[in-house]
Motif scaffolding. Structure first.
Motif, PDB file in Angstrom:
ATOM      1  N   GLY A 103     -52.726 -84.835 -16.148  1.00  0.00           N
ATOM      2  CA  GLY A 103     -51.917 -85.982 -15.742  1.00  0.00           C
ATOM      3  C   GLY A 103     -52.571 -86.875 -14.711  1.00  0.00           C
ATOM      4  N   ASP A 104     -53.454 -86.324 -13.887  1.00  0.00           N
ATOM      5  CA  ASP A 104     -54.049 -87.102 -12.802  1.00  0.00           C
ATOM      6  C   ASP A 104     -55.115 -88.082 -13.273  1.00  0.00           C
ATOM      7  N   GLY A 105     -55.731 -87.797 -14.411  1.00  0.00           N
ATOM      8  CA  GLY A 105     -56.855 -88.610 -14.850  1.00  0.00           C
ATOM      9  C   GLY A 105     -58.117 -88.224 -14.097  1.00  0.00           C
ATOM     10  N   LEU A 106     -59.257 -88.674 -14.605  1.00  0.00           N
ATOM     11  CA  LEU A 106     -60.533 -88.263 -14.024  1.00  0.00           C
ATOM     12  C   LEU A 106     -61.615 -89.257 -14.400  1.00  0.00           C
ATOM     13  N   VAL A 107     -62.542 -89.469 -13.464  1.00  0.00           N
ATOM     14  CA  VAL A 107     -63.761 -90.225 -13.747  1.00  0.00           C
ATOM     15  C   VAL A 107     -64.918 -89.239 -13.760  1.00  0.00           C
ATOM     16  N   LYS A 108     -65.665 -89.197 -14.873  1.00  0.00           N
ATOM     17  CA  LYS A 108     -66.788 -88.264 -14.986  1.00  0.00           C
ATOM     18  C   LYS A 108     -67.947 -88.958 -15.693  1.00  0.00           C
ATOM     19  N   ASN A 109     -69.068 -89.073 -14.985  1.00  0.00           N
ATOM     20  CA  ASN A 109     -70.275 -89.668 -15.542  1.00  0.00           C
ATOM     21  C   ASN A 109     -71.256 -88.570 -15.933  1.00  0.00           C
ATOM     22  N   PHE A 110     -72.041 -88.837 -16.967  1.00  0.00           N
ATOM     23  CA  PHE A 110     -72.998 -87.860 -17.472  1.00  0.00           C
ATOM     24  C   PHE A 110     -74.389 -88.474 -17.563  1.00  0.00           C
ATOM     25  N   VAL A 111     -75.403 -87.592 -17.446  1.00  0.00           N
ATOM     26  CA  VAL A 111     -76.804 -88.014 -17.433  1.00  0.00           C
ATOM     27  C   VAL A 111     -77.598 -87.156 -18.419  1.00  0.00           C
ATOM     28  N   LEU A 112     -78.535 -87.788 -19.112  1.00  0.00           N
ATOM     29  CA  LEU A 112     -79.469 -87.074 -19.970  1.00  0.00           C
ATOM     30  C   LEU A 112     -80.693 -86.698 -19.146  1.00  0.00           C
ATOM     31  N   LEU A 113     -80.930 -85.392 -18.980  1.00  0.00           N
ATOM     32  CA  LEU A 113     -82.043 -84.899 -18.171  1.00  0.00           C
ATOM     33  C   LEU A 113     -83.163 -84.365 -19.057  1.00  0.00           C
ATOM     34  N   SER A 114     -84.389 -84.446 -18.563  1.00  0.00           N
ATOM     35  CA  SER A 114     -85.523 -83.836 -19.259  1.00  0.00           C
ATOM     36  C   SER A 114     -85.910 -82.506 -18.626  1.00  0.00           C
ATOM     37  N   TYR A 115     -85.446 -82.242 -17.426  1.00  0.00           N
ATOM     38  CA  TYR A 115     -85.656 -80.981 -16.732  1.00  0.00           C
ATOM     39  C   TYR A 115     -84.613 -80.898 -15.622  1.00  0.00           C
ATOM     40  N   GLY A 116     -84.504 -79.740 -15.001  1.00  0.00           N
ATOM     41  CA  GLY A 116     -83.578 -79.585 -13.882  1.00  0.00           C
ATOM     42  C   GLY A 116     -82.647 -78.410 -14.080  1.00  0.00           C
ATOM     43  N   VAL A 117     -82.065 -77.963 -12.979  1.00  0.00           N
ATOM     44  CA  VAL A 117     -81.118 -76.845 -12.988  1.00  0.00           C
ATOM     45  C   VAL A 117     -79.721 -77.379 -13.266  1.00  0.00           C
ATOM     46  N   PHE A 118     -79.062 -76.820 -14.266  1.00  0.00           N
ATOM     47  CA  PHE A 118     -77.697 -77.237 -14.580  1.00  0.00           C
ATOM     48  C   PHE A 118     -76.688 -76.663 -13.601  1.00  0.00           C
ATOM     49  N   ASN A 119     -76.878 -75.407 -13.218  1.00  0.00           N
ATOM     50  CA  ASN A 119     -75.905 -74.739 -12.357  1.00  0.00           C
ATOM     51  C   ASN A 119     -76.629 -73.704 -11.506  1.00  0.00           C
ATOM     52  N   LYS A 120     -76.762 -73.968 -10.201  1.00  0.00           N
ATOM     53  CA  LYS A 120     -77.512 -73.069  -9.323  1.00  0.00           C
ATOM     54  C   LYS A 120     -76.840 -71.709  -9.192  1.00  0.00           C
ATOM     55  N   ASP A 121     -75.503 -71.670  -9.290  1.00  0.00           N
ATOM     56  CA  ASP A 121     -74.814 -70.384  -9.216  1.00  0.00           C
ATOM     57  C   ASP A 121     -75.193 -69.499 -10.401  1.00  0.00           C
ATOM     58  N   LEU A 122     -75.236 -70.108 -11.607  1.00  0.00           N
ATOM     59  CA  LEU A 122     -75.616 -69.331 -12.786  1.00  0.00           C
ATOM     60  C   LEU A 122     -77.077 -68.912 -12.730  1.00  0.00           C
ATOM     61  N   VAL A 123     -77.938 -69.771 -12.189  1.00  0.00           N
ATOM     62  CA  VAL A 123     -79.350 -69.419 -12.056  1.00  0.00           C
ATOM     63  C   VAL A 123     -79.519 -68.214 -11.137  1.00  0.00           C
ATOM     64  N   SER A 124     -78.748 -68.162 -10.061  1.00  0.00           N
ATOM     65  CA  SER A 124     -78.856 -67.028  -9.142  1.00  0.00           C
ATOM     66  C   SER A 124     -78.372 -65.735  -9.793  1.00  0.00           C
ATOM     67  N   GLN A 125     -77.451 -65.849 -10.748  1.00  0.00           N
ATOM     68  CA  GLN A 125     -76.938 -64.669 -11.450  1.00  0.00           C
ATOM     69  C   GLN A 125     -77.836 -64.268 -12.622  1.00  0.00           C
ATOM     70  N   MET A 180     -90.015 -71.491 -18.478  1.00  0.00           N
ATOM     71  CA  MET A 180     -88.778 -72.257 -18.643  1.00  0.00           C
ATOM     72  C   MET A 180     -88.829 -73.593 -17.902  1.00  0.00           C
ATOM     73  N   ASN A 181     -87.875 -74.462 -18.273  1.00  0.00           N
ATOM     74  CA  ASN A 181     -87.631 -75.716 -17.566  1.00  0.00           C
ATOM     75  C   ASN A 181     -88.854 -76.636 -17.593  1.00  0.00           C
ATOM     76  N   VAL A 182     -89.525 -76.674 -18.744  1.00  0.00           N
ATOM     77  CA  VAL A 182     -90.667 -77.563 -18.926  1.00  0.00           C
ATOM     78  C   VAL A 182     -90.135 -78.946 -19.308  1.00  0.00           C
ATOM     79  N   PRO A 183     -90.534 -80.027 -18.619  1.00  0.00           N
ATOM     80  CA  PRO A 183     -90.033 -81.360 -18.964  1.00  0.00           C
ATOM     81  C   PRO A 183     -90.206 -81.665 -20.445  1.00  0.00           C
ATOM     82  N   VAL A 184     -89.174 -82.210 -21.046  1.00  0.00           N
ATOM     83  CA  VAL A 184     -89.176 -82.450 -22.489  1.00  0.00           C
ATOM     84  C   VAL A 184     -90.254 -83.469 -22.854  1.00  0.00           C
ATOM     85  N   GLY A 185     -91.096 -83.101 -23.803  1.00  0.00           N
ATOM     86  CA  GLY A 185     -92.169 -83.971 -24.250  1.00  0.00           C
ATOM     87  C   GLY A 185     -93.040 -83.255 -25.256  1.00  0.00           C
ATOM     88  N   ARG A 186     -94.190 -83.839 -25.567  1.00  0.00           N
ATOM     89  CA  ARG A 186     -95.182 -83.221 -26.441  1.00  0.00           C
ATOM     90  C   ARG A 186     -96.240 -82.528 -25.571  1.00  0.00           C
TER      91      ARG A 186
END
Length: 335
Positions: A163-185, A257-263
């Motif tokens: 009911g409150d509504g939400l603003v959420k923006n998204f980005v296309l990444l070529s590398y990076g950590v999605f969730n540091k908590d999950l990475v630690s686990q 892992m986490n190699v920037p997307v490319g050739r």
């Protein structure tokens, strides 16, 4: 003449009212994509040394690129809306955003939208506690097409009241950590990263065994993997990675892992020794004609394109979750 001008103004006003203006601000004007920060420079060379007990490395570490600047939006009750852009701040058209709500009794109700030419989406949220179930975008990659997961620019994709509504923006990444908590686990899980991954497997000679084929890697030798960009990456990345792994009977594989997307050109050898034989094996070997190790079997050097997860589609790709499959490459000493 005055009456005619008034008529034209009325028509113009009706046209404006009929248009979908995704980003009004308080004074009625539309915001725009403003100046964007420079893209992160991903160049040079990085070398990693893995001990006998270490089985994975994230070549871009646990960092995340800075986010682009998005147009300002205010929340609207019962609506989720936002923008999707690449890392340079270019709006992405055709990105898929899916939301589902859980109503009383545990039943799901879903809704979705695809971004327009401005990168904008808007979804009427079904009643209940809502969450994002999909955020995917398809890119041209090599000679084929690949689906990639989108990253919520604030890092959050948890549930929210519809009911409150939400603003959420998204980005296309070529590398990076999605969730540091999950990475630690689960640091060895490639889906915690936006970049591509590969899985090197091998056999190691056992001094206590009489069965040691000449193709086995000598114990305590170092396997050296070099990834050299074969042209600019998704955002111009041109960084070379060198990974040295000590072979041991403790384990017979390691993840890059986490190699920037490319050739890339991939080269595998014994450090200070001969080139090794490479062969694409496992779940992703030969599944797609354009991705993976090319050729599928080589000595010393081959071409490499990361492989999309099998069956990946925009509508089934969750946000903040890598969708590149780990390419499994078996290496051994050429006979």
């Amino acid at each position: 003449m005055r009456a005619m001008n008034a008529k034209f103004l009325l028509i113009a006003a009706l046209i404006v009212l009929g248009c979908k203006d995704p980003d009004p601000i308080e004074d009625g004007q539309a915001t725009a994509w403003g100046d964007q920060p420079a893209l992160p420079a991903v160049q040079g060379e990085a070398t990693f040394s893995l001990s006998a007990s270490e089985t994975s490395v994230s070549v871009m570490g646990n960092t995340l690129p800075r986010m682009p600047n998005f147009p300002a939006l205010s929340a609207k009750k019962g609506v989720v809306r936002g923008y999707v852009a690449d890392l340079s701040g270019k709006p992405l058209e055709g990105a898929y955003i899916g939301i589902r709500s859980t109503a009383t009794g545990g039943y799901y109700s879903g809704a979705s939208d695809e971004t327009d030419a401005k990168g904008y989406y808007e979804i009427q949220v079904p009643w209940g506690t809502a969450e994002f179930y999909a955020a995917g975008y398809t890119i041209d990659y090599g000679e084929g097409r690949a689906v990639m997961s989108l990253y919520a620019s604030d890092g959050k994709v948890g549930s929210f009241p519809s009911g409150d509504g939400l603003v959420k923006n998204f980005v296309l990444l070529s590398y990076g950590v999605f969730n540091k908590d999950l990475v630690s686990q689960r640091p060895n899980d490639p889906t915690n990263y936006a970049g591509g991954s590969l899985y090197i497997t091998y056999n190691v000679s056992d001094p206590s065994s009489v069965y040691n084929p000449p193709s086995y890697i000598p114990e305590n030798a170092e396997i050296q993997v070099m990834l050299t960009p074969d042209g600019p990456g998704l955002y111009g990345e041109q960084k070379k990675f060198v990974i040295n792994k000590k072979a041991s009977l403790q384990n017979y594989n390691f993840l890059i892992m986490n190699v920037p997307v490319g050739r890339y050109a991939i080269s595998v050898r014994l450090k200070d020794g001969p080139p090794l034989h490479m062969e694409a094996v496992g779940r992703y070997a030969g599944v797609y004609p354009y991705f993976g190790l090319k050729l599928g079997e080589a000595i010393g050097t081959a071409k490499l394109l990361f492989t999309p997860d099998i069956g990946a589609e925009n509508a089934t790709t969750p946000p903040n979750r890598g969708k590149w499959g780990s390419i499994q490459i078996k290496v051994d000493v050429p006979e």
